[in-house]
Design an enzyme around this catalytic site. Structure first.
Site, PDB file in Angstrom:
ATOM      1  N   ASP A 129       3.057  22.571 -51.455  1.00  0.00           N
ATOM      2  CA  ASP A 129       4.540  22.978 -52.024  1.00  0.00           C
ATOM      3  C   ASP A 129       5.118  24.394 -52.343  1.00  0.00           C
ATOM      4  OD1 ASP A 129       7.657  21.789 -51.538  1.00  0.00           O
ATOM      5  OD2 ASP A 129       7.709  22.524 -54.029  1.00  0.00           O
ATOM      6  N   HIS A 183       9.708  21.607 -44.486  1.00  0.00           N
ATOM      7  CA  HIS A 183      10.353  20.362 -45.847  1.00  0.00           C
ATOM      8  C   HIS A 183      11.522  19.804 -45.250  1.00  0.00           C
ATOM      9  CE1 HIS A 183       9.272  22.806 -49.380  1.00  0.00           C
ATOM     10  NE2 HIS A 183       9.898  21.533 -50.379  1.00  0.00           N
ATOM     11  N   HIS A 229       8.847  16.936 -44.711  1.00  0.00           N
ATOM     12  CA  HIS A 229       9.182  16.143 -45.710  1.00  0.00           C
ATOM     13  C   HIS A 229      10.218  15.090 -45.484  1.00  0.00           C
ATOM     14  CE1 HIS A 229      11.427  15.765 -49.798  1.00  0.00           C
ATOM     15  NE2 HIS A 229       9.684  15.235 -49.808  1.00  0.00           N
ATOM     16  N   HIS A 234       6.181  14.276 -53.238  1.00  0.00           N
ATOM     17  CA  HIS A 234       6.760  15.532 -52.570  1.00  0.00           C
ATOM     18  C   HIS A 234       5.533  16.606 -52.177  1.00  0.00           C
ATOM     19  CE1 HIS A 234       9.895  18.448 -51.876  1.00  0.00           C
ATOM     20  NE2 HIS A 234       9.104  19.188 -52.225  1.00  0.00           N
TER      21      HIS A 234
END
Length: 360
Positions: free
Chosen positions: A169, A253, A256, A270
């Site tokens: 991340d 993201h 994601h 995540h």
């Protein structure tokens, strides 16, 4: 350029073995007497042996129900009456929940991370999901966290998969911030600080990430381990804190967020989904050399770089388009890349990643 709002850091930050021994004296300095503690079951088990028990501060303990959702924020906000500080203990969702509750009831926040999986402990924002774990939005708050206390005794016993996800991340900080900031002419100083912090994220993690994971597995509180912890939490948080919207999120993201729509991917953390999102972003940029450079790192850290590792198959076109449509919604951050994207381009990026993976 619009006004850039800088929220560079919490008011007070310590990363040290044994910092929780000072928790009550730190709370008393600010006049706090009655703490509202939000934690998860596992996070509380990790912290309980080190939590102060001398009785100079009163605590009420509340378990969260698994998501930082509107219903959880509302539920816990109603229970905060007669408390003067919110204390969040846990991983990213618990810390985000604590910040959101504190914002709702106008109290200060003390955060004690039990995982180095996101920069949530540093950043003045919360990621909001629905009660089933589907991403809804980001809420940015007008006030930064009062205190962040990282006790390495706790993080040395955290699950390695969350640490690995945190590395991924945070690695995305560079790729996402860089693709936004390089579009800016006459970059302001605060954004330059964000850009340099993002670059620091990449260089430290690629250099020390493997060693830090081994140190965690062997329970060694080493310099490499601390460097990676602080890169994830501090340097990662500084990217958005100093860069504002120029240092937050872009393509990785959004991918994601698209992946969260498919239940097949819910076994992934995540950061693991963001790791795959980095590859999609690089494919959209046609930055094949950087993708090839990352492959050995992904393999060493067991990060997903194929659809099968996500729980998907290349033949499942309907599902892939479903993910792509979610990722390119009008308000998604992928559009900050300044590259025209549609669902077909996203799916083509999936195919290119597969081809590259099989050529390795």
């Amino acid at each position: 350029m619009d006004i850039i709002e800088v929220r560079g850091a919490p008011n007070y930050y310590v990363c040290e073995n044994g910092v929780l021994d000072n928790l009550e004296s730190l709370l008393q300095k600010h006049g706090f007497r009655n703490g509202f503690v939000i934690s998860g079951e596992q996070s509380w088990k990790a912290v309980e042996p080190y939590f102060p028990k001398d009785g100079s501060v009163t605590y009420s303990f509340y378990r969260y129900k698994g998501e930082c959702s509107f219903s959880e924020i509302k539920r816990l906000s109603k229970l905060c009456v007669n408390h003067d500080v919110i204390i969040g203990i846990g991983g990213g969702k618990v810390l985000d929940l604590a910040k959101a509750v504190a914002n709702q009831v106008h109290l200060d926040t003390v955060l004690i991370p039990t995982l180095a999986s996101t920069c949530s402990a540093w950043t003045p924002l919360s990621v909001i999901y629905d009660d089933n774990g589907k991403f809804i939005r980001y809420d940015i708050f007008p006030k930064s966290t009062l205190m962040v206390l990282i006790d390495t005794r706790i993080l040395l016993h955290s699950p390695v998969n969350y640490f690995r996800a945190g590395i991924a991340d945070t690695l995305a900080k560079w790729y996402e911030a860089d693709c936004i900031i390089r579009q800016v002419e006459d970059v302001p100083l605060s954004v330059k600080i964000a850009h340099q912090s993002a670059y620091l994220c990449k260089t430290v993690l690629l250099e020390h990430g493997r060693a830090a994971i081994n140190d965690l597995l062997e329970k060694r509180d080493t310099l490499a381990f601390r460097k990676v912890i602080e890169t994830i939490i501090m340097a990662g948080g500084m990217v958005g804190g100093f860069g504002d919207r120029y240092g937050r999120i872009a393509g990785a993201h959004s991918i994601h967020n698209g992946l969260t729509k498919r239940p097949e991917t819910h076994h992934l953390l995540h950061g693991e989904k963001v790791a795959y999102g980095i590859l999609v972003q690089l494919a959209l940029e046609e930055n094949w050399s950087e993708m090839k450079r990352l492959h050995p790192f992904y393999q060493d850290l067991n990060l997903p770089y194929t659809l099968k590792q996500l729980g998907l198959e290349i033949t499942e076109k309907e599902k892939l388009y479903d993910i792509a449509e979610e990722a390119i919604k009008p308000d998604e951050s992928i559009h900050l890349m300044n590259i025209p994207v549609d669902s077909m381009k996203i799916v083509e990026a999936f195919y290119e990643i597969e081809r590259l993976a099989h050529d390795q």
